[in-house]
Scaffold this motif. Sequence first.
Motif, PDB file in Angstrom:
ATOM      1  N   TRP A 189       0.823  -1.199   0.000  1.00 14.33           N
ATOM      2  CA  TRP A 189       0.000   0.000   0.000  1.00 14.33           C
ATOM      3  C   TRP A 189       0.861   1.255   0.000  1.00 14.33           C
ATOM      4  N   ARG A 190       0.308   2.350  -0.549  1.00 18.39           N
ATOM      5  CA  ARG A 190       0.979   3.645  -0.550  1.00 18.39           C
ATOM      6  C   ARG A 190       0.028   4.727  -0.065  1.00 18.39           C
ATOM      7  N   THR A 191       0.570   5.690   0.663  1.00 17.43           N
ATOM      8  CA  THR A 191      -0.184   6.874   1.039  1.00 17.43           C
ATOM      9  C   THR A 191       0.791   8.043   1.054  1.00 17.43           C
ATOM     10  N   PRO A 192       0.368   9.238   0.657  1.00 18.32           N
ATOM     11  CA  PRO A 192       1.295  10.375   0.586  1.00 18.32           C
ATOM     12  C   PRO A 192       1.940  10.712   1.932  1.00 18.32           C
ATOM     13  N   SER A 193       3.195  11.122   1.887  1.00 23.68           N
ATOM     14  CA  SER A 193       3.933  11.504   3.105  1.00 23.68           C
ATOM     15  C   SER A 193       3.618  12.958   3.455  1.00 23.68           C
ATOM     16  N   GLN A 194       2.398  13.198   3.871  1.00 31.74           N
ATOM     17  CA  GLN A 194       1.970  14.562   4.195  1.00 31.74           C
ATOM     18  C   GLN A 194       2.372  14.911   5.619  1.00 31.74           C
ATOM     19  N   ARG A 195       3.339  15.824   5.734  1.00 30.65           N
ATOM     20  CA  ARG A 195       3.898  16.167   7.043  1.00 30.65           C
ATOM     21  C   ARG A 195       2.902  16.891   7.948  1.00 30.65           C
ATOM     22  N   ASN A 196       1.911  17.550   7.356  1.00 26.23           N
ATOM     23  CA  ASN A 196       0.936  18.292   8.159  1.00 26.23           C
ATOM     24  C   ASN A 196      -0.285  17.454   8.532  1.00 26.23           C
ATOM     25  N   ARG A 197      -0.295  16.195   8.163  1.00 28.15           N
ATOM     26  CA  ARG A 197      -1.421  15.323   8.476  1.00 28.15           C
ATOM     27  C   ARG A 197      -1.308  14.845   9.920  1.00 28.15           C
ATOM     28  N   PRO A 198      -2.356  14.969  10.731  1.00 30.32           N
ATOM     29  CA  PRO A 198      -2.278  14.564  12.139  1.00 30.32           C
ATOM     30  C   PRO A 198      -2.215  13.049  12.305  1.00 30.32           C
ATOM     31  N   GLU A 199      -1.754  12.624  13.477  1.00 33.01           N
ATOM     32  CA  GLU A 199      -1.614  11.191  13.747  1.00 33.01           C
ATOM     33  C   GLU A 199      -2.947  10.467  13.618  1.00 33.01           C
ATOM     34  N   ALA A 200      -4.030  11.115  14.065  1.00 33.18           N
ATOM     35  CA  ALA A 200      -5.351  10.477  13.998  1.00 33.18           C
ATOM     36  C   ALA A 200      -5.753  10.164  12.554  1.00 33.18           C
ATOM     37  N   ALA A 201      -5.352  11.040  11.629  1.00 32.95           N
ATOM     38  CA  ALA A 201      -5.680  10.813  10.216  1.00 32.95           C
ATOM     39  C   ALA A 201      -4.911   9.610   9.670  1.00 32.95           C
ATOM     40  N   PHE A 202      -3.631   9.506  10.006  1.00 29.76           N
ATOM     41  CA  PHE A 202      -2.844   8.338   9.585  1.00 29.76           C
ATOM     42  C   PHE A 202      -3.405   7.065  10.220  1.00 29.76           C
ATOM     43  N   ASN A 203      -3.825   7.174  11.456  1.00 28.02           N
ATOM     44  CA  ASN A 203      -4.395   6.024  12.145  1.00 28.02           C
ATOM     45  C   ASN A 203      -5.630   5.515  11.401  1.00 28.02           C
TER      46      ASN A 203
END
Length: 255
Positions: A26-40
Amino acid sequence: MRIGIDIGNTDIVIGVYDGESWIHHWRTPSQRNRPEAAFNEIVKNLFLENAFEIESVESIALSSVVPDLTQIIQNVFESLVGLSVVVIHPENIEKLALGDVINPYQIGSDLVCNAVGAFDRFGQNTIVVDFGTALTFTSINDQGNMMGVAIAPGVRTAMKSLSANTAKLPEIPLEIPNSVVGTDTISAMQSGIMQGYVGLVRHMVNETKKHHAHPPKVIATGGLSFVFEPLHDVFDEIDVHLTLNGLLVAAEKLR
């Protein structure tokens, strides 16, 4: 099942290895401003959509060249899976015994994983060509030590830079045109960059081989490694999973 996570400057790559092959990738963009909850939420949905059984995970390893995301992604997987994540970082890179040439505080952990994966694959001196955000050429000797690295802008990076800094030039498909003489703006850009990178890679591989005691194996990796068909005769092998393979090997060594 083993999970490998490669945090790059463009994408976060997540792979699931069943002992024989990578059954999920799987791939997802390395968005530095994305919060931990969003990655979760993203990772949780990936698990749910693919009916992935978290209970089957035996270990998790992580490589990152984006310090701002390292702890965030580590927290996400430790909270979802309930296992400690082995992170490749400067202190444990030294334990991998890759030689004295490389400064573990300056080398990217992805290049370390490439080197470990290539030596595990071939067991001899090797050149790794990685078509990522940066185009890198990593040399490994017969002892598995890193001899050194060359770094150039990646193909997408070069293309985006040209489009962004030139008012009339659009973003274009990363395809190799039939002719080096472009007849319109798009084919002209494709020729200059795509055909130009064919020459760049050939030259760099040929020059790098001169620093090896005997002919090395040459392995290509990265998402665009299959796009450059004119270069396939340069490579002994193309393995898009090389970084993840090396990550798992490195994590096992550190354990």
